[in-house]
Design an enzyme around this catalytic site. Structure first.
Site, PDB file in Angstrom:
ATOM      1  N   ARG A   1       0.839  -1.204   0.000  1.00  0.00           N
ATOM      2  CA  ARG A   1       0.000   0.000   0.000  1.00  0.00           C
ATOM      3  C   ARG A   1       0.873   1.253   0.000  1.00  0.00           C
ATOM      4  NH1 ARG A   1      -3.531  -3.226   3.051  1.00  0.00           N
ATOM      5  NH2 ARG A   1      -2.485  -2.761   5.010  1.00  0.00           N
TER       6      ARG A   1
ATOM      7  N   ASP B   1      -6.887  -7.347  -5.524  1.00  0.00           N
ATOM      8  CA  ASP B   1      -6.295  -8.122  -4.425  1.00  0.00           C
ATOM      9  C   ASP B   1      -7.201  -9.313  -4.114  1.00  0.00           C
ATOM     10  OD1 ASP B   1      -4.685  -8.923  -2.340  1.00  0.00           O
ATOM     11  OD2 ASP B   1      -5.457  -7.438  -0.923  1.00  0.00           O
TER      12      ASP B   1
ATOM     13  N   CYS C   1      -1.930 -14.180  -3.964  1.00  0.00           N
ATOM     14  CA  CYS C   1      -1.498 -14.598  -2.632  1.00  0.00           C
ATOM     15  C   CYS C   1      -1.423 -16.114  -2.497  1.00  0.00           C
ATOM     16  CB  CYS C   1      -2.415 -14.015  -1.559  1.00  0.00           C
ATOM     17  SG  CYS C   1      -4.134 -14.557  -1.681  1.00  0.00           S
TER      18      CYS C   1
END
Length: 399
Positions: free
Chosen positions: A216, A303, A343
């Site tokens: 971020r 994400d 991820c």
């Protein structure tokens, strides 16, 4: 001590430092005791390699805790290992403070295999700890672990969020609740100029995604006041808050009603509710609908959850990644930014970058890789355990 003896053709990986012994790695057992107990791991010649806990019903039959034959796996072991892991994080935090980067009150204290404690995850959120105990060997030692955590941190409360699917192959049921002290329904943390809510009771993982913190920060400089930002799979809106604090107009999309509810709470806490809107929707469908309606954005953030939970699911996962990235690239204005993530450990960095190149061609656009990133310093990567590296985060310019 009871032991497992490895097959000669299977022993090299473990001898080189990988902490997992799979069932088919084992040639024979020597006086093996109960599930979860400590056994020595021996090579095919009977020489000591390491020691760890055993679970015969798990495909990962032994997870190594120590490479020292004389080391005892007792309370002092856990106190020493957890203290060492925390001290390593605190050194980095103090160095950051000396550079004017502020305090880190939320960070991962223990990252399982990477910190020599397979099956244990500990996240710190200010005065509270949230733990995950993922294996039988750690479950048996729960009291020692809890005692060590209380001695080291003196927390106000410890919450256990041991509900991942990884407990199932270990023969364990989920455990969710306060294990010591008191823990509020929502924990408030501060990161940079943001106030954020952690949802240990009902949220994903330990209630927040600490692993995207540095990403971020890296993305922040690519967002300008007035930019139109789309945050897909936004969860509780940490990326959205960062973008809104930069003066962007943000739309966040997530399928979970609880997550979207907390997005609005976070927006109010940060005084950016006038620049944010959030929607309960499927990100795939939303991207498709916005392309058809001619919507365009300066920045899109992707994400998504791990599409591949196993190696067998990689092909299907890549189709999913390609689909959402292709749809996102189509929606980005010329010169705009795509920040996209994966991820899952089963999709490597090279494969992920190649997928992005294919997605851009499919979208009829060109992209430039501006920053290729991974997980932060509190999620260290063990060089002899590739499974500890899982996060890919790529910032692209779309031409």
């Amino acid at each position: 001590m009871a032991a497992v003896v490895l097959r000669p053709e299977k022993e090299l990986r473990v001898k080189e430092g990988h902490p997992w012994v799979f069932k088919d790695n084992i040639a024979r057992y020597q006086d093996v005791i109960g599930a979860g107990e400590i056994v020595n791991v021996l090579d095919s010649e009977g020489e000591f390699i390491g020691k760890g806990y055993i679970n015969p019903i798990s495909s990962i039959t032994v997870r190594i805790l120590s490479w020292d034959k004389e080391e005892k796996i007792d309370y002092d072991f856990f106190l020493r290992k957890i203290s060492s892991a925390n001290d390593a994080r605190r050194k980095i935090i103090e160095a950051r403070k000396s550079l004017g980067m502020g305090e880190e009150e939320a960070y991962r204290v223990v990252y399982a295999e990477a910190d020599g404690l397979p099956g244990l995850v500990v996240d710190r959120y200010g005065d509270y700890l949230v733990i995950q105990i993922l294996t039988l060997g750690m479950e048996i030692r729960r009291d020692m672990i809890l005692k060590a955590l209380i001695e080291i941190f003196s927390p106000k409360g410890v919450f256990e969020k041991s509900n991942p699917k990884s407990r199932r192959p270990e023969g364990l049921k989920p455990v969710v609740g306060v294990t010591w002290g008191e823990v509020p329904e929502l924990i408030t943390i501060h990161q940079d100029d943001m106030t954020l809510l952690v949802d240990p009771w009902k949220g994903q993982k330990t209630g927040f995604f600490l692993d995207q913190r540095e990403n971020r920060r890296a993305l922040r400089k690519f967002i300008n006041p007035g930019d139109r930002v789309l945050d897909c799979f936004c969860y509780t809106g940490a990326f959205s808050m960062m973008a809104a604090k930069r003066g962007a107009e943000v739309l966040g999309v997530d399928l979970a009603e609880r997550a979207v509810e907390l997005c609005y709470h976070n927006a109010r806490l940060n005084g950016v509710e006038d620049r944010c809107s959030f929607e309960v929707n499927d990100a795939f469908d939303k991207l498709y609908d916005m392309d058809r309606s001619g919507e365009r954005f300066d920045v899109i953030i992707l994400d998504p959850p791990a599409f591949a939970k196993s190696q067998d699911a990689v092909r299907a996962a890549l189709r999913g990644y390609k689909e959402i990235n292709t749809r996102a690239i189509r929606l980005i204005r010329e010169g705009g930014i795509l920040a996209t993530s994966s991820c899952t450990q089963h999709v490597g960095e090279g494969t992920f970058l190649n997928m992005l190149a294919v997605s851009a061609r499919k979208a009829g656009r060109q992209i430039q890789f501006l920053d290729i990133r991974s997980q932060p310093w509190d999620h260290p990567i063990a060089p002899n355990c590739s499974e500890t590296r899982y996060l890919k985060f790529v910032i692209c310019r779309v031409l």
